[in-house]
Design a protein around this motif. Structure first.
Motif, PDB file in Angstrom:
ATOM      1  N   ARG A 114       4.943   1.936 -13.920  1.00 31.68           N
ATOM      2  CA  ARG A 114       4.683   3.173 -14.659  1.00 31.68           C
ATOM      3  C   ARG A 114       4.618   2.927 -16.161  1.00 31.68           C
ATOM      4  O   ARG A 114       3.800   3.501 -16.861  1.00 31.68           O
ATOM      5  CB  ARG A 114       5.756   4.202 -14.330  1.00 31.68           C
ATOM      6  N   ASP A 115       5.512   2.077 -16.649  1.00 28.83           N
ATOM      7  CA  ASP A 115       5.548   1.785 -18.079  1.00 28.83           C
ATOM      8  C   ASP A 115       6.377   0.514 -18.291  1.00 28.83           C
ATOM      9  O   ASP A 115       6.839  -0.122 -17.336  1.00 28.83           O
ATOM     10  CB  ASP A 115       6.136   2.952 -18.883  1.00 28.83           C
ATOM     11  N   ASN A 116       6.584   0.156 -19.561  1.00 25.52           N
ATOM     12  CA  ASN A 116       7.298  -1.079 -19.891  1.00 25.52           C
ATOM     13  C   ASN A 116       8.747  -1.037 -19.425  1.00 25.52           C
ATOM     14  O   ASN A 116       9.288  -2.044 -18.941  1.00 25.52           O
ATOM     15  CB  ASN A 116       7.228  -1.314 -21.404  1.00 25.52           C
ATOM     16  N   ALA A 117       9.390   0.128 -19.559  1.00 23.41           N
ATOM     17  CA  ALA A 117      10.786   0.234 -19.130  1.00 23.41           C
ATOM     18  C   ALA A 117      10.906   0.051 -17.624  1.00 23.41           C
ATOM     19  O   ALA A 117      11.838  -0.618 -17.141  1.00 23.41           O
ATOM     20  CB  ALA A 117      11.342   1.599 -19.545  1.00 23.41           C
ATOM     21  N   ASP A 118       9.979   0.610 -16.883  1.00 23.03           N
ATOM     22  CA  ASP A 118       9.959   0.459 -15.436  1.00 23.03           C
ATOM     23  C   ASP A 118       9.781  -1.009 -15.061  1.00 23.03           C
ATOM     24  O   ASP A 118      10.437  -1.529 -14.148  1.00 23.03           O
ATOM     25  CB  ASP A 118       8.814   1.311 -14.865  1.00 23.03           C
ATOM     26  N   ARG A 119       8.920  -1.686 -15.807  1.00 29.73           N
ATOM     27  CA  ARG A 119       8.682  -3.115 -15.544  1.00 29.73           C
ATOM     28  C   ARG A 119       9.930  -3.947 -15.828  1.00 29.73           C
ATOM     29  O   ARG A 119      10.291  -4.824 -15.042  1.00 29.73           O
ATOM     30  CB  ARG A 119       7.503  -3.616 -16.383  1.00 29.73           C
ATOM     31  N   ARG A 120      10.571  -3.680 -16.939  1.00 24.50           N
ATOM     32  CA  ARG A 120      11.788  -4.437 -17.283  1.00 24.50           C
ATOM     33  C   ARG A 120      12.854  -4.274 -16.203  1.00 24.50           C
ATOM     34  O   ARG A 120      13.526  -5.245 -15.829  1.00 24.50           O
ATOM     35  CB  ARG A 120      12.334  -3.979 -18.643  1.00 24.50           C
ATOM     36  N   ALA A 155      12.072  -7.071  -1.149  1.00 23.31           N
ATOM     37  CA  ALA A 155      12.794  -6.730  -2.377  1.00 23.31           C
ATOM     38  C   ALA A 155      12.043  -5.645  -3.155  1.00 23.31           C
ATOM     39  O   ALA A 155      12.656  -4.714  -3.680  1.00 23.31           O
ATOM     40  CB  ALA A 155      12.977  -7.978  -3.250  1.00 23.31           C
ATOM     41  N   LEU A 156      10.729  -5.766  -3.205  1.00 26.54           N
ATOM     42  CA  LEU A 156       9.920  -4.760  -3.897  1.00 26.54           C
ATOM     43  C   LEU A 156      10.029  -3.402  -3.206  1.00 26.54           C
ATOM     44  O   LEU A 156      10.231  -2.368  -3.847  1.00 26.54           O
ATOM     45  CB  LEU A 156       8.455  -5.202  -3.950  1.00 26.54           C
ATOM     46  N   LEU A 157       9.887  -3.410  -1.895  1.00 23.64           N
ATOM     47  CA  LEU A 157       9.952  -2.159  -1.134  1.00 23.64           C
ATOM     48  C   LEU A 157      11.315  -1.494  -1.300  1.00 23.64           C
ATOM     49  O   LEU A 157      11.416  -0.268  -1.411  1.00 23.64           O
ATOM     50  CB  LEU A 157       9.655  -2.421   0.349  1.00 23.64           C
ATOM     51  N   SER A 158      12.355  -2.306  -1.329  1.00 22.58           N
ATOM     52  CA  SER A 158      13.701  -1.770  -1.463  1.00 22.58           C
ATOM     53  C   SER A 158      13.940  -1.231  -2.878  1.00 22.58           C
ATOM     54  O   SER A 158      14.454  -0.116  -3.053  1.00 22.58           O
ATOM     55  CB  SER A 158      14.723  -2.860  -1.150  1.00 22.58           C
ATOM     56  N   PHE A 159      13.555  -2.011  -3.864  1.00 21.05           N
ATOM     57  CA  PHE A 159      13.831  -1.630  -5.254  1.00 21.05           C
ATOM     58  C   PHE A 159      13.023  -0.410  -5.683  1.00 21.05           C
ATOM     59  O   PHE A 159      13.508   0.431  -6.433  1.00 21.05           O
ATOM     60  CB  PHE A 159      13.514  -2.811  -6.183  1.00 21.05           C
ATOM     61  N   LEU A 160      11.776  -0.315  -5.197  1.00 15.47           N
ATOM     62  CA  LEU A 160      10.888   0.766  -5.622  1.00 15.47           C
ATOM     63  C   LEU A 160      10.841   1.946  -4.647  1.00 15.47           C
ATOM     64  O   LEU A 160      10.030   2.840  -4.802  1.00 15.47           O
ATOM     65  CB  LEU A 160       9.471   0.219  -5.829  1.00 15.47           C
ATOM     66  N   ALA A 161      11.707   1.922  -3.660  1.00 11.91           N
ATOM     67  CA  ALA A 161      11.684   2.966  -2.624  1.00 11.91           C
ATOM     68  C   ALA A 161      11.918   4.343  -3.241  1.00 11.91           C
ATOM     69  O   ALA A 161      12.882   4.554  -3.951  1.00 11.91           O
ATOM     70  CB  ALA A 161      12.759   2.669  -1.573  1.00 11.91           C
ATOM     71  N   LYS A 170       0.805  -1.222   0.000  1.00 10.55           N
ATOM     72  CA  LYS A 170       0.000   0.000   0.000  1.00 10.55           C
ATOM     73  C   LYS A 170       0.840   1.275   0.000  1.00 10.55           C
ATOM     74  O   LYS A 170       0.495   2.249  -0.692  1.00 10.55           O
ATOM     75  CB  LYS A 170      -0.944   0.006   1.210  1.00 10.55           C
ATOM     76  N   PRO A 171       1.933   1.332   0.775  1.00  6.18           N
ATOM     77  CA  PRO A 171       2.740   2.567   0.753  1.00  6.18           C
ATOM     78  C   PRO A 171       3.262   2.909  -0.638  1.00  6.18           C
ATOM     79  O   PRO A 171       3.335   4.089  -1.007  1.00  6.18           O
ATOM     80  CB  PRO A 171       3.876   2.255   1.725  1.00  6.18           C
ATOM     81  N   LEU A 172       3.641   1.902  -1.429  1.00  2.00           N
ATOM     82  CA  LEU A 172       4.113   2.158  -2.789  1.00  2.00           C
ATOM     83  C   LEU A 172       2.992   2.703  -3.660  1.00  2.00           C
ATOM     84  O   LEU A 172       3.205   3.607  -4.478  1.00  2.00           O
ATOM     85  CB  LEU A 172       4.675   0.870  -3.410  1.00  2.00           C
ATOM     86  N   ALA A 173       1.794   2.160  -3.477  1.00  2.00           N
ATOM     87  CA  ALA A 173       0.644   2.643  -4.245  1.00  2.00           C
ATOM     88  C   ALA A 173       0.282   4.067  -3.842  1.00  2.00           C
ATOM     89  O   ALA A 173      -0.069   4.904  -4.683  1.00  2.00           O
ATOM     90  CB  ALA A 173      -0.549   1.709  -4.043  1.00  2.00           C
ATOM     91  N   ALA A 174       0.377   4.354  -2.555  1.00  2.00           N
ATOM     92  CA  ALA A 174       0.039   5.692  -2.065  1.00  2.00           C
ATOM     93  C   ALA A 174       0.977   6.745  -2.649  1.00  2.00           C
ATOM     94  O   ALA A 174       0.573   7.902  -2.849  1.00  2.00           O
ATOM     95  CB  ALA A 174       0.090   5.718  -0.542  1.00  2.00           C
ATOM     96  N   ARG A 175       2.210   6.360  -2.938  1.00  2.00           N
ATOM     97  CA  ARG A 175       3.167   7.293  -3.517  1.00  2.00           C
ATOM     98  C   ARG A 175       3.090   7.313  -5.043  1.00  2.00           C
ATOM     99  O   ARG A 175       3.885   7.998  -5.690  1.00  2.00           O
ATOM    100  CB  ARG A 175       4.594   6.931  -3.085  1.00  2.00           C
ATOM    101  N   GLY A 176       2.164   6.552  -5.611  1.00  2.00           N
ATOM    102  CA  GLY A 176       2.022   6.518  -7.058  1.00  2.00           C
ATOM    103  C   GLY A 176       3.080   5.706  -7.766  1.00  2.00           C
ATOM    104  O   GLY A 176       3.247   5.802  -8.987  1.00  2.00           O
ATOM    105  N   ARG A 177       3.797   4.881  -6.992  1.00  2.00           N
ATOM    106  CA  ARG A 177       4.882   4.086  -7.588  1.00  2.00           C
ATOM    107  C   ARG A 177       4.351   2.879  -8.329  1.00  2.00           C
ATOM    108  O   ARG A 177       4.934   2.445  -9.326  1.00  2.00           O
ATOM    109  CB  ARG A 177       5.855   3.658  -6.487  1.00  2.00           C
ATOM    110  N   ILE A 178       3.280   2.289  -7.827  1.00  2.00           N
ATOM    111  CA  ILE A 178       2.628   1.144  -8.475  1.00  2.00           C
ATOM    112  C   ILE A 178       1.112   1.313  -8.397  1.00  2.00           C
ATOM    113  O   ILE A 178       0.607   2.146  -7.629  1.00  2.00           O
ATOM    114  CB  ILE A 178       3.010  -0.210  -7.813  1.00  2.00           C
ATOM    115  N   THR A 179       0.412   0.514  -9.181  1.00  2.00           N
ATOM    116  CA  THR A 179      -1.040   0.402  -9.084  1.00  2.00           C
ATOM    117  C   THR A 179      -1.366  -0.981  -8.557  1.00  2.00           C
ATOM    118  O   THR A 179      -0.858  -1.986  -9.083  1.00  2.00           O
ATOM    119  CB  THR A 179      -1.714   0.607 -10.455  1.00  2.00           C
ATOM    120  N   LEU A 180      -2.185  -1.051  -7.515  1.00  2.00           N
ATOM    121  CA  LEU A 180      -2.579  -2.329  -6.931  1.00  2.00           C
ATOM    122  C   LEU A 180      -3.820  -2.885  -7.629  1.00  2.00           C
ATOM    123  O   LEU A 180      -4.558  -2.148  -8.293  1.00  2.00           O
ATOM    124  CB  LEU A 180      -2.854  -2.150  -5.430  1.00  2.00           C
ATOM    125  N   PRO A 181      -4.102  -4.183  -7.472  1.00  2.00           N
ATOM    126  CA  PRO A 181      -5.282  -4.776  -8.101  1.00  2.00           C
ATOM    127  C   PRO A 181      -6.575  -4.145  -7.588  1.00  2.00           C
ATOM    128  O   PRO A 181      -6.657  -3.693  -6.445  1.00  2.00           O
ATOM    129  CB  PRO A 181      -5.204  -6.255  -7.684  1.00  2.00           C
TER     130      PRO A 181
END
Length: 376
Positions: free
Chosen positions: A298-304, A370-376, A269-280
């Motif tokens: 955010r986009d394909n490059a972000d996903r890769r 890992a997600l929280l660290s990488f997308l921080a 949720k914190p990542l979604a609140a910051r607009g970093r990801i969209t949750l289901p």
């Protein structure tokens, strides 16, 4: 490496498979097949359930059952597995793709009516991630235009829409018991749910190579003969034994998966609140089955970049379908009606995280950290 998926194992599969082997009946429609079919008929309130070798086989069987002919058109989303379209292309149909909703990635029910022509024969809603399409709207359109509705509920076993099981709402529903699904029949498997009683007799004939063999074994005819087109659409009873072990504890499996799904949701949720990801997104009228947990970047490059980072951390996360209308066969056998506003853009930023019945919470915590660290 933490895998993206591992086939569910509940512990009683070997016992039931040994029982099937000892029965002397390994081909289709044995004792375990009957148990599974009756369980699903009662649990999902379907008129008739028939086990098949795969959801692909169920869709192909459905296309024959509703008499799809060359020149017919079938409406479906482009964001789906190739089997959804192939089943109808094999009967000569043209596929008409329409855009998806940006929240659920299900077919946009508001765009279906404009795509209907005099050649339209069926609508195929795909319940992506076990989250229901807007079935009331789709069924109303089907009634108005006298169309069949064939639910691709491959991912929807144990999910509901307004209290009704997915797969039991349209005229026909198709389930998958592939090893990537919540329940498996030992790697491959499917089921066809017949919800229109007028279709049952022919469905049994099509499933038995076009013969009335099922009626023969029930003592309804003294010999069976070739009656219609069909194919061998029976699951072996050895596979049904594996599946029965899982259906017996279906609620336990479902509860566990929902628990793991919610742990992801709460932690991210914190990542979604910051607009970093969209949750289901889960619609209020839908009870989902935690088939997958998919975030959108955010986009394909972000996903890769995230996929690479997770791989470096020993975590396998994967994207999903390439929209069918952009594929060579999709362009040959179908057309996209209207604007592709969301199908392509949303597909290019979606990422599925590891989620399976036997996933430990400690492994899940590694993924979350890992997600929280990488997308921080």
């Amino acid at each position: 490496m933490i895998p993206f998926n591992a086939p569910p194992v509940v512990g009683s599969e070997l016992e039931y498979m040994q029982s099937a082997m000892g029965s002397g009946k390994l081909s289709g429609d044995g004792e375990f097949t009957r148990r599974c079919q009756q369980w699903m008929e009662q649990r999902f309130n379907s008129t008739k359930v028939l086990l098949t070798p795969s959801c692909t086989a169920s869709l192909e069987m459905a296309a024959i059952l509703v008499n799809i002919q060359p020149g017919d058109e079938v409406i479906m989303p482009s964001y789906t597995f190739v089997s959804t379209a192939n089943a109808f292309v094999l009967r000569g149909a043209t596929i008409v793709f329409v855009d998806v909703r940006p929240d659920t990635l299900n077919i946009d029910e508001t765009r279906i009516e404009a795509a209907i022509t005099p050649n339209t024969r069926a609508i195929v809603p795909v319940h992506y991630a076990g989250v229901s399409c807007e079935m009331d709207t789709i069924m109303a359109l089907a009634t108005r235009y006298q169309l069949y509705v064939i639910e691709d509920a491959a991912q929807g076993v144990m999910s509901t829409y307004k209290g009704r099981a997915l797969g039991s709402i349209g005229h026909i529903g198709c389930f998958s018991f592939h090893e990537t699904k919540n329940y498996t029949a030992g790697g491959e498997g499917g089921a066809t749910l017949i919800n229109d009683s007028a279709l049952i007799e022919r469905a049994e004939i099509i499933r038995e190579k076009g013969t009335n063999r099922s009626q023969f074994f029930r003592g309804m005819v003294d010999k069976y003969t070739w009656r219609d087109i069909g194919s061998s659409y029976l699951m072996s009873d050895l596979q049904a034994a594996y599946l029965w072990a899982q259906l017996e504890v279906a609620t336990r499996v479902n509860t566990r998966r929902l628990h793991l799904w919610q742990r992801y949701y709460d932690a991210l949720k914190p990542l979604a609140a910051r607009g970093r990801i969209t949750l289901p997104t889960i619609a209020p009228q839908c009870q989902h089955n935690a088939h997958m947990f998919a975030i959108r970047l955010r986009d394909n490059a972000d996903r890769r970049a995230l996929i690479h980072g997770l791989n470096e951390a020993g975590i396998l996360a994967v994207f999903h379908y390439i929209p069918l209308h952009s594929s060579p066969a999709g362009q040959q056998f179908g057309r996209f009606y209207g604007e592709d506003r969301y199908t392509t853009t949303e597909s290019e930023r979606l990422l599925r995280l590891p989620l399976f019945y036997n996933l430990s919470e400690s492994s899940q915590d590694i993924v979350i950290n890992a997600l929280l660290s990488f997308l921080a």
